[in-house]
Write a protein that holds these residues in place. Structure first.
Motif, PDB file in Angstrom:
ATOM      1  N   GLY A  14       0.827  -1.213   0.000  1.00  0.00           N
ATOM      2  CA  GLY A  14       0.000   0.000   0.000  1.00  0.00           C
ATOM      3  C   GLY A  14       0.861   1.263   0.000  1.00  0.00           C
ATOM      4  N   THR A  15       1.910   1.263   0.810  1.00  0.00           N
ATOM      5  CA  THR A  15       2.819   2.415   0.911  1.00  0.00           C
ATOM      6  C   THR A  15       3.451   2.707  -0.445  1.00  0.00           C
ATOM      7  N   THR A  31      -7.624  -4.744  -3.465  1.00  0.00           N
ATOM      8  CA  THR A  31      -8.796  -5.546  -3.092  1.00  0.00           C
ATOM      9  C   THR A  31      -9.048  -5.448  -1.582  1.00  0.00           C
ATOM     10  N   ARG A  36     -12.642  -3.610   2.599  1.00  0.00           N
ATOM     11  CA  ARG A  36     -12.891  -2.824   3.825  1.00  0.00           C
ATOM     12  C   ARG A  36     -13.998  -1.789   3.590  1.00  0.00           C
ATOM     13  N   GLN A  57      -8.053 -15.092   6.863  1.00  0.00           N
ATOM     14  CA  GLN A  57      -8.237 -16.014   5.725  1.00  0.00           C
ATOM     15  C   GLN A  57      -8.524 -15.212   4.454  1.00  0.00           C
ATOM     16  N   ARG A  88      -3.940 -13.255  -5.334  1.00  0.00           N
ATOM     17  CA  ARG A  88      -3.404 -13.867  -4.117  1.00  0.00           C
ATOM     18  C   ARG A  88      -3.440 -15.386  -4.168  1.00  0.00           C
ATOM     19  N   ARG A 127       1.338  -0.860  13.600  1.00  0.00           N
ATOM     20  CA  ARG A 127       0.257  -0.160  12.897  1.00  0.00           C
ATOM     21  C   ARG A 127      -1.075  -0.344  13.632  1.00  0.00           C
ATOM     22  N   ARG A 140      -2.220 -14.781   8.574  1.00  0.00           N
ATOM     23  CA  ARG A 140      -2.063 -14.139   7.257  1.00  0.00           C
ATOM     24  C   ARG A 140      -0.731 -14.536   6.620  1.00  0.00           C
TER      25      ARG A 140
HETATM   26  P1  AP5 Z   1       1.621  -1.337   4.046  1.00  0.00           P
HETATM   27  O1  AP5 Z   1       2.142  -0.449   3.001  1.00  0.00           O
HETATM   28  O2  AP5 Z   1       0.221  -1.123   4.536  1.00  0.00           O
HETATM   29  O3  AP5 Z   1       1.833  -2.858   3.633  1.00  0.00           O
HETATM   30  P2  AP5 Z   1       0.884  -3.825   2.837  1.00  0.00           P
HETATM   31  O4  AP5 Z   1       1.749  -4.812   2.168  1.00  0.00           O
HETATM   32  O5  AP5 Z   1      -0.082  -3.035   1.999  1.00  0.00           O
HETATM   33  O6  AP5 Z   1       0.172  -4.473   4.099  1.00  0.00           O
HETATM   34  P3  AP5 Z   1      -1.324  -4.855   4.413  1.00  0.00           P
HETATM   35  O7  AP5 Z   1      -1.360  -5.305   5.829  1.00  0.00           O
HETATM   36  O8  AP5 Z   1      -2.268  -3.769   4.022  1.00  0.00           O
HETATM   37  O9  AP5 Z   1      -1.446  -6.078   3.453  1.00  0.00           O
HETATM   38  P4  AP5 Z   1      -2.403  -7.256   3.467  1.00  0.00           P
HETATM   39  O10 AP5 Z   1      -1.998  -7.963   2.238  1.00  0.00           O
HETATM   40  O11 AP5 Z   1      -2.457  -8.048   4.702  1.00  0.00           O
HETATM   41  O12 AP5 Z   1      -3.809  -6.503   3.465  1.00  0.00           O
HETATM   42  P5  AP5 Z   1      -4.950  -6.346   2.399  1.00  0.00           P
HETATM   43  O13 AP5 Z   1      -5.636  -5.099   2.710  1.00  0.00           O
HETATM   44  O14 AP5 Z   1      -4.476  -6.605   1.017  1.00  0.00           O
HETATM   45  O15 AP5 Z   1       2.637  -1.272   5.278  1.00  0.00           O
HETATM   46  C1  AP5 Z   1       2.379  -1.931   6.503  1.00  0.00           C
HETATM   47  C2  AP5 Z   1       2.971  -1.085   7.642  1.00  0.00           C
HETATM   48  O16 AP5 Z   1       4.401  -1.028   7.472  1.00  0.00           O
HETATM   49  C3  AP5 Z   1       2.481   0.376   7.643  1.00  0.00           C
HETATM   50  O17 AP5 Z   1       2.343   0.805   8.948  1.00  0.00           O
HETATM   51  C4  AP5 Z   1       3.618   1.124   6.916  1.00  0.00           C
HETATM   52  O18 AP5 Z   1       3.723   2.451   7.325  1.00  0.00           O
HETATM   53  C5  AP5 Z   1       4.846   0.315   7.324  1.00  0.00           C
HETATM   54  N1  AP5 Z   1       5.919   0.310   6.315  1.00  0.00           N
HETATM   55  C6  AP5 Z   1       5.773   0.264   4.964  1.00  0.00           C
HETATM   56  N2  AP5 Z   1       6.989   0.252   4.368  1.00  0.00           N
HETATM   57  C7  AP5 Z   1       7.909   0.272   5.367  1.00  0.00           C
HETATM   58  C8  AP5 Z   1       9.343   0.262   5.385  1.00  0.00           C
HETATM   59  N3  AP5 Z   1      10.072   0.231   4.251  1.00  0.00           N
HETATM   60  N4  AP5 Z   1       9.968   0.287   6.584  1.00  0.00           N
HETATM   61  C9  AP5 Z   1       9.234   0.320   7.749  1.00  0.00           C
HETATM   62  N5  AP5 Z   1       7.873   0.339   7.788  1.00  0.00           N
HETATM   63  C10 AP5 Z   1       7.229   0.306   6.615  1.00  0.00           C
HETATM   64  O19 AP5 Z   1      -5.877  -7.603   2.780  1.00  0.00           O
HETATM   65  C11 AP5 Z   1      -6.582  -7.677   3.997  1.00  0.00           C
HETATM   66  C12 AP5 Z   1      -7.515  -8.888   3.979  1.00  0.00           C
HETATM   67  O20 AP5 Z   1      -8.495  -8.729   2.935  1.00  0.00           O
HETATM   68  C13 AP5 Z   1      -6.835 -10.241   3.654  1.00  0.00           C
HETATM   69  O21 AP5 Z   1      -6.295 -10.850   4.818  1.00  0.00           O
HETATM   70  C14 AP5 Z   1      -8.019 -11.024   3.059  1.00  0.00           C
HETATM   71  O22 AP5 Z   1      -8.883 -11.501   4.078  1.00  0.00           O
HETATM   72  C15 AP5 Z   1      -8.765  -9.966   2.271  1.00  0.00           C
HETATM   73  N6  AP5 Z   1      -8.294  -9.878   0.873  1.00  0.00           N
HETATM   74  C16 AP5 Z   1      -7.674  -8.800   0.289  1.00  0.00           C
HETATM   75  N7  AP5 Z   1      -7.366  -9.067  -0.990  1.00  0.00           N
HETATM   76  C17 AP5 Z   1      -7.791 -10.341  -1.223  1.00  0.00           C
HETATM   77  C18 AP5 Z   1      -7.730 -11.192  -2.353  1.00  0.00           C
HETATM   78  N8  AP5 Z   1      -7.142 -10.803  -3.505  1.00  0.00           N
HETATM   79  N9  AP5 Z   1      -8.255 -12.448  -2.237  1.00  0.00           N
HETATM   80  C19 AP5 Z   1      -8.842 -12.865  -1.109  1.00  0.00           C
HETATM   81  N10 AP5 Z   1      -8.918 -12.105   0.009  1.00  0.00           N
HETATM   82  C20 AP5 Z   1      -8.404 -10.850  -0.049  1.00  0.00           C
END
Ligand code: AP5
Length: 186
Positions: A14-15, A31, A36, A57, A88, A127, A140
């Protein structure tokens, strides 16, 4: 410019996606954000998705592919897009490929942000989103290893993968990603 940003939860997708859309003027399709938004709006889909997301999940391939098909039909993807958190599973990757073939718009490349589990745990606990507790983060990470990590080989075989070490300064990581994206289109 059509790019997938692949990486474990907390790897910085996301970042980095925010920086990519600023530089390349493409649509950001997450997604996780879309799901959300459904939860926040209290839709039927959101109600179904909430417990699955809280448990760490994956929501079903069918639901997510349907969301993506709708999203790719909108006008703002004309200049390209960055997919964040999708695909994914292999099923989603194959579904995406079929969809993009139908649209005559193949992917340019896939950026894999590689971050170790210990760093991820620290980032996500700091976070504190709803699904950022230790038990759910572990789940996860397991789901990522089982269902999403195989996509690294899938895209590597297609010659589309850029492997980026995602630990360190956010801007330095972005510079490596930008170089990879520029290579895709060279
Ligand atoms: P961030 O940039 O938010 O990382 P991210 O990879 O986007 O992490 P997410 O937790 O949002 O990913 P996710 O895959 O679990 O969530 P999603 O919303 O896709 O950074 C994380 C933190 O680190 C932040 O605080 C940031 O500031 C920090 N940070 C960033 N870079 C850094 C660096 N270089 N150094 C230090 N700190 C740093 O999915 C959520 C849920 O939705 C899933 O579990 C699932 O249930 C569902 N879902 C979403 N997509 C699907 C799909 N395609 N299929 C099925 N289910 C899905």
């Amino acid at each position: 410019m059509r790019i997938v940003l692949l990486g474990a939860p907390g790897s910085g997708k996301g970042t980095q996606a925010e920086k990519i859309i600023d530089r390349y003027n493409v649509a950001h399709i997450s997604t996780g954000d879309m799901l959300r938004a459904e939860v926040a709006a209290g839709t039927e889909l959101g109600q179904k998705a909430k417990s699955i997301m809280d448990a760490g999940q994956l929501v079903s391939d069918e639901i997510v592919l349907g969301m993506i098909e709708n999203r790719l039909g909108r006008d703002d993807v004309k200049n390209g897009f960055i997919l964040d958190g999708f695909p994914r599973t292999l099923e989603q990757a194959k579904g995406l490929q079929a969809l993009l073939e139908k649209l005559g718009q193949p992917l340019d490349g896939v950026v894999f942000l590689d971050v170790d589990a210990e760093e991820i745990m620290q980032r996500l606990l700091a976070r504190g989103r709803g699904d950022d507790n230790e038990e759910t983060i572990r789940k996860r990470l397991d789901v990522f290893a089982e269902q999403t990590a195989p996509l690294v080989a899938f895209y590597k075989e297609q010659g589309k993968l850029a492997h980026i070490h995602g630990v360190g300064d956010v801007d330095e990581i972005f510079a490596k990603i930008s170089a990879a994206i520029d290579d895709f289109s060279a």
